[in-house]
Design a protein around this motif. Sequence first.
Motif, PDB file in Angstrom:
ATOM      1  N   GLY A  91      -7.666  -5.806   7.105  1.00  0.00           N
ATOM      2  CA  GLY A  91      -7.997  -4.703   6.668  1.00  0.00           C
ATOM      3  C   GLY A  91      -9.030  -4.222   7.931  1.00  0.00           C
ATOM      4  O   GLY A  91      -9.528  -3.121   7.250  1.00  0.00           O
ATOM      5  N   LEU A  92      -8.639  -3.868   8.934  1.00  0.00           N
ATOM      6  CA  LEU A  92      -9.148  -2.406   9.407  1.00  0.00           C
ATOM      7  C   LEU A  92      -8.787  -1.423   9.247  1.00  0.00           C
ATOM      8  O   LEU A  92      -7.026  -0.858   9.391  1.00  0.00           O
ATOM      9  CB  LEU A  92      -8.818  -2.393  11.174  1.00  0.00           C
ATOM     10  N   ALA A  93      -8.978  -0.093   8.640  1.00  0.00           N
ATOM     11  CA  ALA A  93      -8.719   1.193   8.343  1.00  0.00           C
ATOM     12  C   ALA A  93      -8.782   2.200  10.037  1.00  0.00           C
ATOM     13  O   ALA A  93     -10.056   2.233  10.280  1.00  0.00           O
ATOM     14  CB  ALA A  93      -9.485   2.062   7.724  1.00  0.00           C
ATOM     15  N   ALA A 124       3.150  -7.621   4.137  1.00  0.00           N
ATOM     16  CA  ALA A 124       1.636  -7.005   4.873  1.00  0.00           C
ATOM     17  C   ALA A 124       0.410  -6.845   3.820  1.00  0.00           C
ATOM     18  O   ALA A 124      -0.822  -7.340   4.832  1.00  0.00           O
ATOM     19  CB  ALA A 124       2.190  -6.055   6.069  1.00  0.00           C
ATOM     20  N   SER A 125       0.603  -6.142   3.365  1.00  0.00           N
ATOM     21  CA  SER A 125      -0.532  -5.513   1.976  1.00  0.00           C
ATOM     22  C   SER A 125      -1.899  -6.383   2.558  1.00  0.00           C
ATOM     23  O   SER A 125      -2.733  -6.147   2.485  1.00  0.00           O
ATOM     24  CB  SER A 125      -0.064  -4.278   1.103  1.00  0.00           C
ATOM     25  N   GLY A 126      -1.247  -7.337   1.339  1.00  0.00           N
ATOM     26  CA  GLY A 126      -2.148  -8.447   1.334  1.00  0.00           C
ATOM     27  C   GLY A 126      -2.598  -9.181   1.940  1.00  0.00           C
ATOM     28  O   GLY A 126      -3.400 -10.040   2.020  1.00  0.00           O
ATOM     29  N   LEU A 181       0.513  -1.162   0.461  1.00  0.00           N
ATOM     30  CA  LEU A 181       0.057   0.032  -0.076  1.00  0.00           C
ATOM     31  C   LEU A 181       1.385   1.008  -0.193  1.00  0.00           C
ATOM     32  O   LEU A 181       0.200   2.214  -0.319  1.00  0.00           O
ATOM     33  CB  LEU A 181      -1.099  -0.128   1.242  1.00  0.00           C
ATOM     34  N   THR A 182       1.827   1.308   0.552  1.00  0.00           N
ATOM     35  CA  THR A 182       2.911   2.897   0.976  1.00  0.00           C
ATOM     36  C   THR A 182       3.688   2.790  -0.333  1.00  0.00           C
ATOM     37  O   THR A 182       3.260   3.704  -1.209  1.00  0.00           O
ATOM     38  CB  THR A 182       3.718   2.477   1.635  1.00  0.00           C
ATOM     39  N   GLY A 183       4.108   1.855  -1.000  1.00  0.00           N
ATOM     40  CA  GLY A 183       4.397   1.619  -2.426  1.00  0.00           C
ATOM     41  C   GLY A 183       3.822   2.442  -3.443  1.00  0.00           C
ATOM     42  O   GLY A 183       4.261   3.078  -4.287  1.00  0.00           O
ATOM     43  N   HIS A 205      -1.110  -1.375  12.414  1.00  0.00           N
ATOM     44  CA  HIS A 205      -1.563  -0.101  11.684  1.00  0.00           C
ATOM     45  C   HIS A 205      -1.200   1.209  11.169  1.00  0.00           C
ATOM     46  O   HIS A 205      -1.203   2.402  10.822  1.00  0.00           O
ATOM     47  CB  HIS A 205      -1.972   1.195  13.376  1.00  0.00           C
ATOM     48  N   GLY A 206      -1.472   0.533  10.180  1.00  0.00           N
ATOM     49  CA  GLY A 206      -0.738   0.357   8.709  1.00  0.00           C
ATOM     50  C   GLY A 206      -1.422   1.177   7.596  1.00  0.00           C
ATOM     51  O   GLY A 206      -1.095   1.176   6.402  1.00  0.00           O
ATOM     52  N   VAL A 207      -3.063   0.503   7.450  1.00  0.00           N
ATOM     53  CA  VAL A 207      -3.645   0.287   6.114  1.00  0.00           C
ATOM     54  C   VAL A 207      -3.667   1.422   5.331  1.00  0.00           C
ATOM     55  O   VAL A 207      -3.487   2.112   4.758  1.00  0.00           O
ATOM     56  CB  VAL A 207      -5.321  -0.602   6.832  1.00  0.00           C
ATOM     57  N   ILE A 244       8.672  -1.740  -7.665  1.00  0.00           N
ATOM     58  CA  ILE A 244      10.241  -2.741  -8.220  1.00  0.00           C
ATOM     59  C   ILE A 244       9.388  -3.619  -7.311  1.00  0.00           C
ATOM     60  O   ILE A 244       9.690  -3.204  -5.792  1.00  0.00           O
ATOM     61  CB  ILE A 244      11.507  -3.030  -8.441  1.00  0.00           C
ATOM     62  N   ASP A 245       8.972  -4.511  -7.215  1.00  0.00           N
ATOM     63  CA  ASP A 245       8.768  -6.045  -5.840  1.00  0.00           C
ATOM     64  C   ASP A 245       9.238  -7.006  -6.505  1.00  0.00           C
ATOM     65  O   ASP A 245       9.031  -8.056  -7.386  1.00  0.00           O
ATOM     66  CB  ASP A 245       7.359  -6.028  -5.912  1.00  0.00           C
ATOM     67  N   ALA A 246      10.085  -7.957  -5.282  1.00  0.00           N
ATOM     68  CA  ALA A 246      10.595  -8.524  -5.476  1.00  0.00           C
ATOM     69  C   ALA A 246       9.320 -10.276  -5.913  1.00  0.00           C
ATOM     70  O   ALA A 246      10.259 -11.269  -5.782  1.00  0.00           O
ATOM     71  CB  ALA A 246      11.053  -9.317  -3.987  1.00  0.00           C
TER      72      ALA A 246
END
Length: 383
Positions: A71-73, A65-67, A37-39, A341-343, A56-58
């Motif tokens: 999903g608590l916003a 984490a994002s997938g 989500l950040t990238g 706490h990052g969504v 770029i993703d490995a």
Amino acid sequence: MHRPIVTWGDAPWLAPPFLTTSEPPHHQSAIIVGAGLTGLSTAYHLAQRGMDVAVIDAAAIGNGASGRTGGLALEDTAAGVRDGVEDCLPFLGRLVSDVGIACDLRLRGCRELAHVTAHPHGTWAWREDGSYLVRQGMVPGGTVDPCALLQGLAHAAVAAGATIHEHQAVTTLEPGAPNRLQVSGRVVTAEYVVLALNAYTPTVHPIPCAVRAALTFALCTAPLSDTTIDELGLADGRPFYTADTPYLWGRTLADGRLVLGAGLTFDPDNDPCRIAVDQGDAAQALARLEARVRRFHPRLARVEITHRWGGPVAFRADAEPLIAHHPETERMILTGAYAGHGVALSVRIGALVAAAIADGQALPPWGALAIGSTPAGKHADAT
Ligand SMILES: Cc1cc2nc3c(=O)[nH]c(=O)nc-3n(C[C@H](O)[C@H](O)[C@H](O)COP(=O)(O)OP(=O)(O)OC[C@H]3O[C@@H](n4cnc5c(N)ncnc54)[C@H](O)[C@@H]3O)c2cc1C
């Protein structure tokens, strides 16, 4: 060597591969390392300003984490209210609406729970060993389908002109003008680099940023009937988390499935990819979570569990997020360590990073490398 293939199990919304496996261009104005989500938010906001940008993703989009998130916003940060990110929820709401992302974002509040010893007669309560889990209050928040949000951000970034390169691992980084990266054996240069790596940061670029990585756990039940959801006290569809320990978060999905999560396992070398959910401490943490869930309420005692998974999470001292310039160059920015706490925060941080690169806006001082330099902190103990 980086190993993107890990045994973490599948979340119910694990993102499918997105677009490409192509190599990124040799030179780019901005390279974003990490397609979470950040990238993706950073890429979208930079591309919108007309900058040429490659992500770029490995592995595949959302493989970190994002997938795998719950999903608590939530609003603000795990460390509390911080200048510049006190509007994560309205910001996310506007972005989703402006871009037209169908990700089932519902911002109707999030319940805070607490453990009490006396039975709260006449009110909602789950059992937790010698105590009861009761509602204490409501905070701003809600739920989102994280996979749909990732896909929507990725499509928006590409529509704005960004390129996304999956299965391209960054193996070394040399800060400079330009920055140099080894990407799957090739040298790629960029004026600006954003490390949107979160818990993987120590494995890719071990500068003294004191990011402590862990694996955290979740499970998903088969769909529950409306009657069961009602008896569990979840009919209003609001997510919840405990404000005390033992920690627990949870939410329902539109089809009546229940997702619950808790627990942390650390790797001695600070590499989350070395932790497999079916072995050792991680397997025990996941089994503990399942046993807890089955004891909360008679309706959950024999519930079918369809998904059990883990995902990487990162902490700094006192859960202070990281959004900082690299000590050797202003043209490399590090992000992450949102402490579960990052969504909503990750999407907001992506916009702040883009504003720093494209508009020269200052990064928030609370995210600096020197702050949060002692690993762990109270949130790292919240198992
Ligand atoms: C199980 C779980 C539940 C959670 N629940 C919640 C929640 O309910 N609410 C909430 O607010 N937060 C929650 N979080 C935290 C939240 O999901 C994260 O803070 C957020 O998704 C972080 O996004 P990111 O883009 O910074 O990092 P990530 O999504 O982890 O992205 C990092 C990316 O870097 C890539 N990468 C790694 N190494 C390399 C390399 N060498 N080269 C190139 N790419 C590389 C990875 O493949 C990955 O895609 C949860 C996290 C987990 C694991």
